[in-house]
Design an enzyme around this catalytic site. Structure first.
Site, short mmCIF file in Angstrom:
data_model
loop_
_atom_site.label_atom_id
_atom_site.label_comp_id
_atom_site.label_asym_id
_atom_site.label_seq_id
_atom_site.Cartn_x
_atom_site.Cartn_y
_atom_site.Cartn_z
N GLU A 50 0.85 -1.19 0.00
CA GLU A 50 0.00 0.00 0.00
C GLU A 50 0.88 1.23 0.00
O GLU A 50 1.93 1.26 0.65
CB GLU A 50 -0.92 0.04 1.22
CG GLU A 50 -1.77 1.32 1.25
CD GLU A 50 -2.93 1.28 2.22
OE1 GLU A 50 -3.83 2.13 2.09
OE2 GLU A 50 -2.96 0.40 3.09
N CYS B 242 -6.58 1.56 2.19
CA CYS B 242 -7.31 2.82 2.24
C CYS B 242 -6.89 3.77 1.13
O CYS B 242 -7.65 4.67 0.75
CB CYS B 242 -7.13 3.46 3.61
SG CYS B 242 -7.78 2.48 4.97
N ASN C 232 -12.06 -2.09 -0.71
CA ASN C 232 -11.25 -2.42 0.48
C ASN C 232 -12.02 -2.05 1.74
O ASN C 232 -12.39 -0.89 1.92
CB ASN C 232 -9.92 -1.65 0.46
CG ASN C 232 -9.15 -1.83 1.76
OD1 ASN C 232 -8.59 -2.88 2.03
ND2 ASN C 232 -9.13 -0.79 2.60
N GLU C 233 -12.31 -3.04 2.57
CA GLU C 233 -12.98 -2.83 3.87
C GLU C 233 -14.27 -2.02 3.72
O GLU C 233 -14.60 -1.18 4.56
CB GLU C 233 -12.03 -2.14 4.85
CG GLU C 233 -10.81 -2.97 5.20
CD GLU C 233 -9.88 -2.29 6.20
OE1 GLU C 233 -10.05 -1.08 6.44
OE2 GLU C 233 -8.99 -2.97 6.75
#
Length: 672
Positions: free
Chosen positions: A60, A263, A381-382
């Site tokens: 990331e 994120c 993502n999430e």
């Protein structure tokens, strides 16, 4: 009534005997707690193939992992866009050389690049009165540029001028003193009346890890600069990656790389999310963006194409995580999400399409006519708990399944505790927790249904006080968890630690696997722990049973793997002792010829330290690393010691090939 002297002596003797027996019983009980037996069925029929994909890495853009890290670009804010599109704007970290009497510096919107119009305008006021070293601007890079003697650096920039150009390009110390390398770019007014690309190669005559790039002149006039780049020529395979950092990844032998987030993919707001179309094509034309989750600007030189190239360089499968119309704070309604779906389909065409297709031709123009081996995508993502996620997900799922039926689609929703209410090939499982809880989760997937989508543990780590900035305690707990994943690899098909990198000058998350600055690096204990699993992908898991009267502080597994260099077969026993006392471990093999194991060539590797909270650092980069030694006694039944608070691997070399591998192509543990 009183006691006689003789009676008193008899009583004392009896008391001593009782005390002795109690102590002996207690001692026996302690010793019993320190004994364990691992029974391994080494017969060919008992083995189960571990997925080739089980252990990989997750990259990331966080902690300046890419910008100022793995991506070897030395110039920060190379296009002067970080201050935003409105002018005048902040040019940080660029700084001015010379005072206002000599030079006036400001941004304008005259760049020749349509997607990033901001350029830097330098009005030189002095003529014959300029300081000897000239006036101009300098860039310190990302907390200093590491310039090494004898190495070459390619400097590229775009310039135009109202008159003749006489511009000195130099690499100096952080205070501008001490020239490490320099050249002078000259040209007539007509040469630079329009934007002109300048390229030069500088060879360093000294070393300084805290250097800067300077552009200076002593000639009066106006000069415009844009897209200033400085890159070492010795990047990994010439593809732009910092070689020492990439080698740390190579040593892990990852089967996959998940990218670019995290994120970072979502953004706090959609307007600041990573968008692949803005991160392909010539680097000069990429607009860059502000990552509002981790709060820094990236020029996106490390873009979608580069991530695909990185996966290929590592021999790892790419797993592309794309935005599904959901950020931390805003969402696209499912009725309006089709443009995002098309963006994902275009991204798949870029990676896999024919070189004559619209997006495949762009990939080919960038130097890769052959398709990349993209077989996995993650939709967001999430985001599972977000209002529009399921509706949006189904739009992506249906479109991708129709266009690319072979691609494995990963849902954000955790399917380990309850069945998914939507179709998926895999589901995402994230776990950040304390050490005791992480270790206890070694059995989590024992209870998960064997039907339905497979699990992708794409983010795991011990965090909080137990982790410090990368402790032995964290690594041991994570090792126990991974042994559990390995033993449950019929349902868990992928796992990766997070985060991977941290620039020590910008810790946005703690801890991380690899720590670096401009010129140094080291692996945390959690990095070294992962190397114990580097041979597990595609290996054979052997049935094993651990019998112990101790508490649940010991976990173990057994695999067979083959060295791809010399084709020798090994049995690897991994054991994590999470307790405070050493364990006498008896290892017994069933289904194994009595003399099939060799002492010569068999090794023991131990990760431990004197203190659970010990960490590595720039000053002590190898304080907590695996230590390998030869095993002295190897056999069908053998006794070994597993030290307290340790992770131990026993690699037992096989004499013959009666224990066949299930087509494993694993390679040797060459990094330890």
């Amino acid at each position: 009534m009183g006691f006689s002297k003789d009676s008193c002596c008899v009583f004392m003797l009896q008391l001593l005997i009782v005390v002795y027996l109690v102590v002996q019983c207690f001692d026996v009980q302690v010793q019993a707690d320190l004994n364990a037996t691992l029974v391994v069925d080494a017969s060919q029929a008992s083995g189960r193939r571990i997925p080739e994909t089980l252990f990989g890495i997750f990259f990331e853009e966080i902690n300046h992992a890419g910008a100022g890290g793995l991506w070897a670009e030395l110039v920060s804010n190379r296009g002067f866009e970080a201050g935003g599109p409105n002018i005048p704007s902040n040019i940080d970290p660029w700084s001015i050389i010379g005072n206002a009497t000599y030079i006036n510096v400001e941004t304008d919107r005259t760049s020749c690049f349509e997607r990033n119009k901001v350029a830097l305008r330098l009005e030189v006021l002095c003529d014959g009165t300029c300081p000897t070293d000239g006036v101009g601007v300098y860039n310190p890079g990302f907390w200093g540029m590491n310039i090494e003697q004898g190495k070459k650096y390619k400097v590229v920039f775009y310039a135009r001028s109202t008159g003749p150009l006489n511009l000195k390009v130099s690499l100096t110390g952080s205070n501008g003193v001490g020239s490490l390398a320099s050249t002078v770019i000259t040209g007539s007014a007509s040469d630079f009346s329009n934007w002109t690309k300048v390229e030069t190669v500088l060879e360093a005559k000294a070393t300084n890890p805290n250097s800067r790039l300077q552009l200076t002149t002593t000639t009066k006039g106006v000069i415009w600069l844009d897209q200033v780049s400085a890159m070492p020529l010795d990047t990994y395979k010439g593809h732009g990656f910092r070689s020492d950092l990439l080698q740390m990844l190579v040593d892990l032998k990852p089967s996959f790389i998940r990218f670019p987030g995290g994120c970072f993919v979502e953004g706090d707001y959609l307007r600041n999310a990573f968008r692949w179309k803005a991160a392909v094509g010539p680097w000069e034309e990429r607009p860059g963006h502000f990552g509002d989750v981790w709060k820094y600007w990236t020029d996106d030189g490390l873009g979608y194409y580069e991530f695909l190239q990185l996966s290929e360089d590592l021999g790892a499968l790419p797993i592309w995580v794309f935005n599904n119309g959901v950020s931390h704070n805003d969402e696209v309604d499912t009725s309006a999400v089709l443009p995002f779906v098309q963006e994902a389909l275009d991204g798949l065409e870029f990676a896999r399409g024919d070189p004559t297709s619209k997006w495949g031709s762009m990939r080919a123009a960038m130097g890769h006519p052959e398709p990349f081996n993209l077989k996995y995508v993650a939709v967001g993502n999430e985001d599972c708990g977000k209002k529009n996620y399921r509706g949006n997900y189904l739009r992506f799922y249906d479109a991708i399944r129709r266009a690319y039926p072979d691609i494995q689609i990963i849902s954000n929703c955790d399917g380990s505790s309850r069945p998914l209410d939507h179709p998926a090939d895999m589901y995402d499982y994230h776990i950040y927790t304390n050490a005791n809880d992480m270790f206890s989760r070694s059995t989590t997937f024992n209870r998960v249904t064997r039907s339905g989508p497979k699990a992708f543990v794409s983010e795991y780590a011990v965090t909080g006080n137990d982790a410090g900035q990368g402790s032995l305690l964290a690594a041991l707990a994570e090792a126990g968890f991974l042994i559990g994943l390995e033993k449950n690899s019929d349902i868990v098909h992928m796992a990766s630690y997070a985060p991977l990198f941290v620039n020590a000058n910008d810790r946005r998350w703690n801890p991380d696997a690899i720590v670096f600055n401009s010129f140094q690096l080291y692996g945390t204990p959690s990095y070294w722990m992962q190397l114990f699993f580097s041979e597990s992908n595609g290996a054979t898991l052997l049935n094993s049973s651990l019998q112990t009267t101790a508490s649940n502080s010991l976990v173990a597994s057994a695999i067979t793997w083959q060295n791809s260099v010399d084709k020798k077969n090994y049995i690897r026993i991994k054991a994590v002792n999470f307790g405070t006392s050493a364990v006498n471990l008896k290892i017994s093999f069933n289904g194994l010829d009595p003399n099939s194991l060799q002492s010569s060539g068999s090794t023991k590797t131990v990760l431990t330290s004197t203190n659970l909270m010990d960490e590595n650092s720039f000053s002590q980069p190898k304080k907590v690393i695996p230590i390998q030694s030869l095993l002295q006694s190897v056999g069908k039944d053998m006794n070994v010691i597993v030290p307290p608070h340790s992770f131990t691997s026993f690699d037992l070399l096989k004499e013959s090939s009666n224990l066949k591998m299930l087509e494993s192509d694993s390679s040797s543990w060459s990094s330890i």
